[in-house]
Write a protein that holds these residues in place. Structure first.
Motif, PDB file in Angstrom:
ATOM      1  N   PHE A 548       9.488   7.036  -3.136  1.00 16.68           N
ATOM      2  CA  PHE A 548       9.009   7.072  -1.757  1.00 16.68           C
ATOM      3  C   PHE A 548       8.826   5.636  -1.304  1.00 16.68           C
ATOM      4  N   HIS A 549       9.124   5.375  -0.040  1.00 13.03           N
ATOM      5  CA  HIS A 549       9.017   3.979   0.389  1.00 13.03           C
ATOM      6  C   HIS A 549       8.569   3.887   1.849  1.00 13.03           C
ATOM      7  N   ALA A 550       7.739   2.886   2.077  1.00 18.40           N
ATOM      8  CA  ALA A 550       7.315   2.562   3.443  1.00 18.40           C
ATOM      9  C   ALA A 550       8.323   1.574   4.018  1.00 18.40           C
ATOM     10  N   PRO A 551       8.539   1.630   5.330  1.00 14.80           N
ATOM     11  CA  PRO A 551       7.804   2.406   6.332  1.00 14.80           C
ATOM     12  C   PRO A 551       8.425   3.776   6.638  1.00 14.80           C
ATOM     13  N   PHE A 552       9.190   4.346   5.702  1.00 10.47           N
ATOM     14  CA  PHE A 552       9.941   5.562   6.015  1.00 10.47           C
ATOM     15  C   PHE A 552       9.271   6.834   5.491  1.00 10.47           C
ATOM     16  N   THR A 553       9.234   7.040   4.195  1.00 13.95           N
ATOM     17  CA  THR A 553       8.781   8.332   3.665  1.00 13.95           C
ATOM     18  C   THR A 553       7.394   8.298   3.039  1.00 13.95           C
ATOM     19  N   LEU A 554       6.812   7.119   2.823  1.00 15.04           N
ATOM     20  CA  LEU A 554       5.578   7.057   2.043  1.00 15.04           C
ATOM     21  C   LEU A 554       4.405   7.721   2.757  1.00 15.04           C
ATOM     22  N   ARG A 555       4.170   7.379   4.013  1.00 15.65           N
ATOM     23  CA  ARG A 555       3.039   7.974   4.733  1.00 15.65           C
ATOM     24  C   ARG A 555       3.195   9.494   4.801  1.00 15.65           C
TER      25      ARG A 555
END
Length: 735
Positions: A548-555
């Motif tokens: 998972f990675h910000a700023p895309f899927t983490l939040r």
């Protein structure tokens, strides 16, 4: 649910999932049984009374650090170190946080956060708290620590206690080492008030008489050159037995007359100015970020004034004169009973002559899986290897890159660098890899605060070695900690990866607690490779299988996981969340935790620094407990535990805190631990922190913190000490 399935669900998940109330429990007891009580839930979770102001919360963290200076169970020089860390933290707090609030007011851009406080209201409260705590800091120094140090033959000798022998030695030292390089600046129409460097030590001198040119302004400024030590050790034959020091300021006070020949010095008073040190580089508006950043680094030294520290003996007219020169109010004035630059005392905290007054040394261990393997790639291919620094050594991470640099089968190495340090073994390995013909690509974040200059130098060195250096993505700081290594094995390409919660800085890895994962998992390694392609090249967001990675899927992922626990609780199933981060300020994440608490989820938050969530509010956060661990090591790891009663427990490790900047404006990674052995291990380590009753502080709903102490007959639990005993190698075994 598999990680891949979860990722697919997250793509369409609502960012703000709703849930209803119920009750549950899991492997560790929560702080309260309030969930069993019927409470009317508060429906308006946007109410400002439910949130703590982030800067005031940051101040509370600094106060907890200062409190360590009074902890008699901590070695004496370490107590002094905590008092000095408080000063260092306050410096940055004013340079960045206070400066940011003042800037909002100056440009009429006042904006309240979820707590509702306007910047001018926050500044007033900050001034009130900081004045009280700075007074307390100097009281602790003068009335507690210095007398205790003197009992241990470590002294800072004030002028009134100088013997004739010390006076003679000081005079000789002043004439030889100070007078030749110090430059007095008289104030008159042709010599206006000088532009002073941020946080530099200066003296305002009150004069009487007329100089050779007939000038009689009566004032001069003495800037103390930075190359001069702020404390000077006196030889034993002069000062007597023990470790004796004098302050540079005392030397200058004693001999200021010598710098103004024929004039009389009526007074000499030290002061220090703190300036806005936040860089103002518009990455989108420059063609060459590195060149623009180099220009801003010079400007940082002369930003707008935000704080004035002055000796408390300085007369009011001189204080008013200084305030007017810097455009500051009395609320921004701090009159102190001692040196204005306490951080320069750090050199004393590591005295080799007094090891018994410092934390016992330890040697980080090496996992058996790596001890018994001649080839680090073979060891990683057999199993994922999890390291918990500094209890376990950072050396395997360095060895992985060294091995990649020398291994003829390694074709390419890619790495992110946020903070690496000036003399970095990691960078040495990358340089060697590039020189050995590997395809080396490094994503360096030039805007890592206060490491910009070091990172510029590292970038130049890597480029000179033939590495491709990328400065990240415009508008987003690259905060992820990842390495990708491509190796040819039996005619096939095989990927290896390192993912971490902390920086690639060997020095920090001795002081900060962080996790490292060394893996050859094909899906996770492919995800890391995809992320590098996304950072370096151009294109749409790539679908990940496990990462998972910000700023895309983490939040969205985190909100979905919180909502899942809330839904389980509402259905009467066991539900549990444990989060360990450095900061929790994001209002949307806090709101999700509030809803989970209302649903009956037991939630433990281990938040070292800023926490804007208010625990223990009936009907809202009655199922949430927040604690902060302040000890020998700086807690830095980010760990997210979810019970997931419908399947297997989940533990995620991440580079990201739960703050707006991390989730929306930074490139961050979050990755799962897989296998019951690793999950069970980290769960136990989280539980160790939750049972700490010596260095843990509990947050109350009013924003105050309570220091936990062992109750009668309760076993003493110091989480960091227990982890050191379990994971590191005692010094006696090394010897």
């Amino acid at each position: 649910m598999s990680n891949e399935g979860l990722n697919q669900t997250v793509q369409s998940a609502e960012q703000d999932s709703e849930s209803t109330a119920a009750t549950s429990a899991a492997y560790a007891p929560a702080a309260t049984d309030a969930s069993s009580v019927a409470l009317a839930p508060i429906t308006n979770l946007d109410d400002s009374s439910l949130y703590i102001h982030r800067e005031l919360s940051q101040l509370q963290f600094n106060i907890r650090v200062l409190e360590q200076a009074l902890d008699e169970s901590t070695p004496l020089l370490e107590r002094l170190k905590f008092l000095l860390i408080f000063s260092s933290n306050l410096d940055e707090f004013f340079e960045i946080r206070v400066a940011g609030l003042k800037k909002q007011i100056t440009f009429a851009r006042e904006q309240a956060d979820a707590d509702g406080l306007q910047p001018h209201q926050a500044l007033a409260r900050i001034a009130e708290v900081v004045h009280e705590q700075v007074d307390r800091q100097y009281q602790i120094l003068n009335e507690v620590l210095l007398p205790e140090l003197a009992k241990q033959d470590i002294r800072f000798i004030r002028r009134r206690y100088w013997t004739h022998k010390i006076k003679a030695w000081v005079k000789e030292y002043f004439d030889a080492e100070i007078a030749p390089i110090i430059t007095p600046i008289g104030l008159d129409p042709t010599h206006p008030f000088p532009l002073l460097v941020n946080k530099s030590l200066n003296f305002i001198v009150e004069l009487e008489g007329v100089d050779a040119f007939g000038r009689d302004s009566g004032l001069a400024i003495l800037p103390a050159p930075r190359l001069l030590p702020r404390i000077i050790r006196i030889p034993e034959e002069v000062g007597g037995p023990g470790v004796n020091h004098v302050f540079l300021s005392s030397m200058i006070h004693a001999h200021a007359d010598d710098l103004f020949h024929g004039m009389s010095v009526k007074g000499c008073y030290q002061f220090r100015l703190t300036r806005n040190a936040d860089l103002a580089v518009d990455a989108e508006g420059v063609e060459d970020l590195a060149r623009a950043l180099r220009g801003e680094l010079y400007s940082r030294r002369f930003g707008d004034a935000v704080r004035l520290e002055v000796a408390d003996t300085c007369p009011a007219p001189l204080v008013d004169f200084l305030l007017s020169q810097f455009g500051l109010s009395t609320a921004e004035l701090y009159q102190v009973n001692g040196p204005v630059n306490l951080t320069r005392l750090f050199s004393v905290t590591s005295l080799e002559s007094h090891p018994h007054l410092q934390f016992p040394p330890f040697t980080p261990s090496i996992p058996k899986a790596l001890q018994n393997s001649e080839n680090i790639f073979q060891a990683i291919r057999k199993q994922d290897i999890l390291l918990y620094h500094p209890f376990e050594s950072f050396t395997p991470v360095i060895d992985l890159l060294r091995g990649a640099a020398k291994d003829p089968n390694v074709l390419a190495v890619k790495q992110t660098l946020y903070r690496a340090g000036a003399n970095s073994e990691i960078v040495d390995a990358l340089v060697d890899a590039a020189r050995n013909g590997k395809e080396v690509t490094v994503v360096i974040e030039l805007r890592a605060r206060f490491d910009e200059e070091s990172n510029l130098a590292l970038a130049s060195r890597l480029q000179a070695a033939g590495a491709v250096v990328i400065y990240g993505v415009v508008g987003f700081k690259t905060h992820a900690k990842i390495v990708s290594i491509l190796r040819r094995e039996n005619g096939n390409f095989v990927r290896y990866a390192h993912l971490g919660t902390g920086n690639y800085h060997a020095g920090n890895a001795r002081l900060y607690t962080d996790y490292s994962l060394l893996t050859a998992d094909p899906e996770l390694c492919e995800d890391v490779s995809k992320l590098f392609n996304q950072l370096i090249g151009m294109g749409k967001t790539l679908r990940m299988k496990k990462l998972f990675h910000a700023p895309f899927t983490l939040r969205r992922t985190l909100l979905d996981l919180i909502a899942r626990e809330a839904n389980n609780a509402s259905e009467g199933k066991a539900a549990r969340i444990i989060i360990k981060v450095n900061g929790l300020t994001d209002a949307r994440m806090i709101k999700a935790l509030y809803k989970a608490s209302q649903a009956g989820v037991k939630i433990d938050l281990i938040v070292r620094g800023m926490c804007c969530l208010r625990p223990g509010i009936p009907g809202v956060s009655h199922n949430i407990q927040v604690r902060s661990i302040i000890g020998q090591l700086l807690e830095h790891s980010r760990v997210f535990y979810f019970l997931n009663s419908d399947a297997d427990e989940q533990i995620l490790l991440s580079s990201a805190d739960w703050m707006e900047r991390n989730l929306d404006k930074r490139i961050e990674t979050c990755f799962p631990l897989e296998g019951k052995k690793l999950i069970s291990r980290v769960k136990k380590e989280l539980h160790t922190y939750l049972t700490d009753n010596t260095h843990a502080w509990l947050l109350h709903s009013d924003g105050s913190y309570q220091h936990l102490q062992p109750r009668d007959e309760q076993q003493v639990c110091n989480a960091q000490t227990l982890l050191l005993e379990k994971l590191s190698i005692p010094l006696i075994e090394v010897l």
